[in-house]
Design an enzyme around this catalytic site. Structure first.
Site, PDB file in Angstrom:
ATOM      1  N   ARG A   1     -72.220 -31.772-114.494  1.00  0.00           N
ATOM      2  CA  ARG A   1     -72.064 -30.577-114.880  1.00  0.00           C
ATOM      3  C   ARG A   1     -70.348 -30.341-114.525  1.00  0.00           C
ATOM      4  NH1 ARG A   1     -70.913 -25.335-113.675  1.00  0.00           N
ATOM      5  NH2 ARG A   1     -71.371 -23.734-115.182  1.00  0.00           N
TER       6      ARG A   1
ATOM      7  N   SER B   1     -79.255 -22.555-122.188  1.00  0.00           N
ATOM      8  CA  SER B   1     -79.182 -21.674-121.170  1.00  0.00           C
ATOM      9  C   SER B   1     -79.779 -20.301-121.778  1.00  0.00           C
ATOM     10  CB  SER B   1     -78.042 -21.508-120.330  1.00  0.00           C
ATOM     11  OG  SER B   1     -77.521 -22.608-119.692  1.00  0.00           O
TER      12      SER B   1
ATOM     13  N   LYS C   1     -72.424 -20.147-110.595  1.00  0.00           N
ATOM     14  CA  LYS C   1     -72.093 -19.140-111.665  1.00  0.00           C
ATOM     15  C   LYS C   1     -71.949 -17.775-111.097  1.00  0.00           C
ATOM     16  CE  LYS C   1     -72.879 -21.275-116.144  1.00  0.00           C
ATOM     17  NZ  LYS C   1     -73.333 -21.065-117.550  1.00  0.00           N
TER      18      LYS C   1
END
Length: 573
Positions: free
Chosen positions: A391, A460, A489
């Site tokens: 990521r 997601s 996040k």
């Protein structure tokens, strides 16, 4: 439970809501108007139209949304590439929503109970609630001339304001001839026109009776498939509710036109002896599912069209039910024993098998690593990580491919999977096993057409609607959360364990709980229904990522039995 029309309105609203109360009143009205329903017709009769909204009666934001949606519809009808969708909702109707939305939803439920319609709110109950519940919806609608008394007049019986639904073809009959043998039955309280009578009228009732039988039979076959073969609780519940809805629609129709069984005449049915060879052949479970789904759809279409001659309310409800069958057919076919193998008949199925057995998914971002990114990956894999996600949002393409190739080789050594975040276009070149998409990324159904068949796609999800939508397309797994606050996040709200409980009963593909998961909150997470977890800092932010990964994997597997029900069944679900 709510009616299919009400559910579609909620889903449409969630996709266009902005979180601004003043605009979202208009967005909710727009969602109702886009649904062909009694509630929509009621608002249109009072002068609220898409044209009026586009001209700015609810402000520029709602006007732009209306124009975008109409452009999408036009592009779809012309087989063009649709324009990009509106920004995803930041508020969820019924979950973490504005107080006025809660009030409207609660009032709609109360109105449904009051009316005795199986306690299922419909579009008309929603419209009534918008003008009854205190809040911005009531105020804005009143300024536009849509008041509680006006709505009540529209919905009252016999006011002459209900515009009849158009019939898609001309029905030629002798209903007005001198040969009519019975007097018209008085119009029902729901505003339906007097039912057809005479010989042709009797034939229409015979057709309605036969089509109702075919619809119920087909739904029962699909429900039995979902219950005993797919063992998909959500699909089973949906089909059972559809069958019950059909029975309720039939009951309401009988109150208008009288009993239908008296018009049944098997001996005079010219179609009973006509059978095609294809009707006798069912070479797979998928063939059975497909045949019965089409049987239901065709019967419902006949009910809808000929039902317009008897009762417009009945025809409108049948139309909503027919639309629902298309999504159900897609979901059912994905659950067929042949579906997973049909997709991968010419490729390696080991990726699906590894996904089935996965419990620990580690997301790797260099800035969160306590050690080097390579040491973090090696440690996570040695500790038992089943999946690694690379990521990185800012790396150049060449560096992203280089790192992916290195991690892919490390994963292959221990039979783990590598997933690349966002970048489906680099999956094949990097040697990765699949891609993970966020809600803001390209639609999964589109990405599926761009990748080889055996590549995995994850999505997601942050609310129940997104879970259900993702399970309806070719998605292999879900990320569900955020459950707890995390360093990865920033979210204004956290669906938390409530969303985990929703996923446990609604998700039809493997799913990983994600967001702030640690050893100290893992117990509560597993008790809520999670059997797979995705973590980042809890492993790669540790001085000993191997030990951290090992502890987490052992903890999650020990707290869940092997028959938890969340592992991937190779039936497509």
């Amino acid at each position: 439970m709510t009616t299919p029309s009400y559910q579609r309105i909620r889903q449409r609203f969630e996709s266009i809501a902005t979180g601004d109360d003043a605009s979202d009143v208009g967005h909710l009205v727009l969602a109702v108007l886009l649904e062909e329903s009694l509630g929509s017709q009621c608002l249109k009769n009072l002068g609220l139209s898409l044209t009026r909204i586009r001209e700015g009666c609810f402000g520029p934001t709602v006007a732009r949304t209306t124009e975008q949606l109409q452009q999408q519809t036009a592009a779809f009808e012309q087989n063009e590439d649709p324009v990009s969708e509106a920004e995803p909702a930041r508020q969820v109707f019924g979950m973490n929503s504005a107080p006025w939305l809660h009030a409207v939803h609660d009032r709609a439920r109360a109105i449904a109970r009051r009316s005795g319609v199986d306690e299922q709110p419909s579009s008309q109950h929603l419209v009534q609630a918008m003008v009854e519940a205190d809040g911005p919806a009531r105020i804005q609608l009143a300024d536009l001339g849509v008041t509680q008394s006006a709505i009540e007049r529209q919905l009252s019986a016999g006011d002459g304001n209900d515009a009849p639904l158009p019939v898609d073809f001309e029905i030629v009959s002798d209903l007005a001839s001198e040969n009519a043998v019975a007097a018209p039955i008085a119009a029902a309280d729901d505003g339906c026109p007097p039912p057809a009578v005479g010989e042709a009228g009797f034939s229409v009732r015979t057709l309605i009776d036969a089509s109702l039988n075919r619809s119920r039979e087909g739904l029962r076959v699909l429900e039995d498939f979902a219950r005993f073969i797919a063992r998909d609780e959500m699909l089973c519940r949906t089909l059972k509710q559809m069958r019950h809805d059909l029975v309720a629609f039939e009951r309401d129709l009988k109150q208008t036109v009288g009993p239908l069984v008296t018009y049944r005449d098997v001996e005079q049915d010219v179609g009973t002896g006509i059978t095609r060879q294809s009707e006798l052949n069912r070479d797979s479970v998928a063939a059975v599912v497909s045949a019965n789904a089409r049987r239901v759809q065709e019967a419902l279409r006949s009910l809808e069209e000929f039902g317009k001659t008897l009762c417009q309310t009945f025809a409108s409800r049948i139309k909503q039910l027919r639309y629902q069958t298309y999504a159900v057919e897609q979901q059912a076919l994905r659950c067929c024993p042949e579906s997973a193998y049909r997709r991968t008949s010419a490729v390696d199925v080991s990726r699906l098998k590894k996904l089935s057995a996965a419990h620990l998914y580690v997301l790797v971002t260099e800035r969160l690593c306590r050690l080097s990114w390579k040491e973090a990956v090696q440690g996570a894999l040695h500790g038992g990580a089943d999946m690694i996600q690379l990521r990185e949002k800012t790396l150049a393409d060449a560096e992203l491919v280089r790192r992916s190739q290195w991690i892919a080789a490390a994963c292959r050594d221990v039979s783990a999977l590598l997933i690349v975040n966002d970048r489906w276009d680099l999956v094949v070149a990097s040697g990765a096993d699949g891609v993970h998409l966020g809600q803001e990324d390209e639609a999964a159904a589109v990405t599926r057409t761009r990748l080889p068949e055996d590549q995995l796609i994850g999505v997601s999800t942050h609310n129940q609607h997104q879970i259900q939508a993702a399970c309806g397309v070719e998605v292999d797994y879900l990320g569900v959360g955020p459950v707890f606050p995390s360093r990865t996040k920033n979210f204004d709200t956290f669906p938390g364990l409530d969303l985990v409980r929703v996923a446990a009963v609604t998700a039809s593909v493997p799913w990983f709980a994600i967001g702030g998961i640690r050893l100290d909150n893992l117990g509560a997470l597993c008790r809520a229904g999670a059997s797979r977890i995705a973590v980042s800092a809890a492993v790669i932010g540790n001085d000993n990522p191997a030990a951290a990964a090992q502890e987490l994997r052992q903890a999650v597997t020990q707290q869940q039995s092997s028959e938890d029900g969340q592992t991937l069944r190779f039936t497509g679900c």
